[in-house]
Enzyme design. Structure first.
Site, mmCIF file in Angstrom:
data_model
loop_
_atom_site.group_PDB
_atom_site.id
_atom_site.type_symbol
_atom_site.label_atom_id
_atom_site.label_comp_id
_atom_site.label_asym_id
_atom_site.label_seq_id
_atom_site.Cartn_x
_atom_site.Cartn_y
_atom_site.Cartn_z
ATOM 1 N N ASP A 94 41.550 115.717 19.764
ATOM 2 C CA ASP A 94 41.626 114.786 20.476
ATOM 3 C C ASP A 94 40.804 113.305 19.886
ATOM 4 O O ASP A 94 39.943 113.744 19.662
ATOM 5 C CB ASP A 94 40.910 115.060 21.848
ATOM 6 C CG ASP A 94 41.394 113.759 23.140
ATOM 7 O OD1 ASP A 94 42.120 114.028 23.750
ATOM 8 O OD2 ASP A 94 40.582 112.741 22.958
ATOM 9 N N ASN A 111 42.622 100.982 22.095
ATOM 10 C CA ASN A 111 43.924 100.296 22.680
ATOM 11 C C ASN A 111 43.343 99.011 23.363
ATOM 12 O O ASN A 111 43.766 97.651 23.031
ATOM 13 C CB ASN A 111 44.767 100.878 23.526
ATOM 14 C CG ASN A 111 45.472 101.887 22.830
ATOM 15 O OD1 ASN A 111 45.913 101.720 21.579
ATOM 16 N ND2 ASN A 111 45.849 103.186 23.480
ATOM 17 N N HIS A 169 47.555 98.019 21.290
ATOM 18 C CA HIS A 169 48.435 99.237 21.216
ATOM 19 C C HIS A 169 48.815 99.682 19.835
ATOM 20 O O HIS A 169 49.138 100.692 19.385
ATOM 21 C CB HIS A 169 49.560 99.141 22.164
ATOM 22 C CG HIS A 169 49.042 99.313 23.377
ATOM 23 N ND1 HIS A 169 48.679 100.598 23.928
ATOM 24 C CD2 HIS A 169 48.905 98.601 24.516
ATOM 25 C CE1 HIS A 169 48.246 100.373 25.465
ATOM 26 N NE2 HIS A 169 48.374 99.199 25.778
ATOM 27 N N GLU A 192 46.731 111.044 23.285
ATOM 28 C CA GLU A 192 46.130 111.132 21.855
ATOM 29 C C GLU A 192 45.443 112.541 21.407
ATOM 30 O O GLU A 192 44.716 112.826 20.963
ATOM 31 C CB GLU A 192 44.755 110.234 22.107
ATOM 32 C CG GLU A 192 43.695 110.463 23.039
ATOM 33 C CD GLU A 192 43.981 110.084 24.621
ATOM 34 O OE1 GLU A 192 43.030 110.093 25.143
ATOM 35 O OE2 GLU A 192 45.238 109.694 24.877
#
Length: 379
Positions: free
Chosen positions: A249, A257, A262, A289
């Site tokens: 992760d 972001n 983004h 993610e």
């Protein structure tokens, strides 16, 4: 002989209609468009071939359309194999030989003397397809069979170009020559192999579309890794040797972001996916993610070392759209599964280990069911 020409014409016509149907039904591919043109040109060419020995116009049409059909066939192969380069020098040479063949016909040069020009023009046009197939590094059964068939057609044209001036009298009329066993056999084999080559290429194109659809249905559109569904299907396959599962992760991804946009976040996801892909193991994007990797044949400790190597590489990356001093980290959780088990049996434990790595400070690797001291701290 005329009946053979019309049978061949019918075969090419059926192929043309089939190509048109497939073309409008399957994304209107460039390769199918070229193959359709090939079939149409071949249909017209074989229709003219029926009386080419009697009419000047028919003979000229065959002289032009035969190499043109093979050039179009090569273009279809180029598009199907994803090749960009064009053999322009070859095309110009074929065009010059075609013009020379027309000139010899208009000058009333006997067929036996002018046939090498026509035969070599066709052989050279076919060489374009041969070269493209030979240069294709991922040849499978269909491509290898197609290569062999195209090679046979090319050999027939070379044989005719070399042998006819040696075997037949120079002043022999084509109508007489056409009745010979050799001419009947070469026409038959070239027609059969040409139709077969087009069917093989059509099958290759259709199969490529199907494989592409399947790949797209199984892959994440952004990263190109397996998507959630495909990865879980893979994880459900029982393993004979056992191995490990790694869940990972990207840390503080929402902050990335929010702060950089983004687009920068997507580039970070792709960079991380590239590192996982480079590991050589099956990887998937299982969440926004969140990623996962199946590592067959490696113990938890060995998989932990591999995961930590990816962690360090990712931390050292510099990302587009972010300041040079800004770095991103990722956390990893590792769990083993045994021989005779599916990797999916370790998913929950790997996810729990990932949660431990996140709560312990992130940017680290944790292994399931081992003491906390086995975790690899951030460097």
């Amino acid at each position: 002989m005329i009946s053979l020409s019309w049978v061949t014409t019918g075969g090419f016509a059926i192929l043309a209609m089939l190509c048109v149907s497939v073309f409008f039904g399957m994304r209107r591919l460039t390769s199918l468009a070229w193959l359709t043109v090939t079939a149409v040109v071949a249909t017209v060419q074989t229709a003219f071939l029926a009386d080419a020995h009697e009419m000047v116009l028919s003979s000229i049409a065959v002289t032009v359309l035969s190499p043109l059909a093979y050039i179009c066939f090569g273009q279809s192969i180029r598009a199907a194999l994803g090749q960009d380069e064009q053999n322009r020098a070859l095309y110009v040479t074929v065009a010059l030989l075609t013009v020379l063949g027309i000139g010899l016909k208009l000058a009333d040069v006997p067929f036996v003397l002018r046939t090498p020009v026509f035969q070599f023009a066709c052989a050279l046009a076919l060489f374009d397809s041969l070269q493209r197939l030979m240069n294709f590094r991922e040849r499978r059964v269909v491509e290898n069979v197609l290569l062999a068939v195209v090679g046979c057609v090319t050999a027939i044209f070379v044989l005719r170009g070399v042998a006819y001036p040696l075997i037949f009298p120079a002043d022999m009329a084509y109508g007489v020559l056409r009745a010979s066993m050799l001419e009947r056999a070469t026409l038959l084999f070239s027609a059969v192999f040409s139709v077969l080559a087009m069917f093989l290429l059509l099958a290759r194109i259709i199969n490529g579309v199907i494989v592409n659809y399947r790949r797209r249905s199984e892959c994440d559109s952004l990263t190109g890794l397996l998507n959630h569904q495909a990865f879980h299907q893979l994880g459900g396959v029982v393993s004979k040797v056992g191995g490990s599962v790694v869940f990972c992760d990207i840390d503080h991804f929402k902050t990335i972001n929010d702060r950089f946009g983004h687009l920068a976040g997507d580039k970070a996801l792709c960079a991380f996916a590239d590192l996982l892909r480079a590991s050589g193991y099956q990887a998937g994007r299982v969440g926004g993610e969140e990623f996962a990797v199946i590592v067959p044949g490696l113990s938890g400790q060995a998989a932990m070392i591999e995961a930590d190597r990816v962690r360090k590489k990712f931390k050292d990356l510099r990302h587009a759209g972010m300041p040079p001093e800004w770095w991103i980290s990722a956390s990893f959780g590792v769990a083993e599964y045994g021989a005779g088990q599916a990797p999916q049996s370790a998913f929950g434990r790997a996810d729990a280990a990932l949660y431990r790595a996140k709560t312990a400070g992130r940017n680290r690797v944790a292994i399931s069911e081992v003491p906390a001291e086995a975790e690899t701290e951030a460097a």
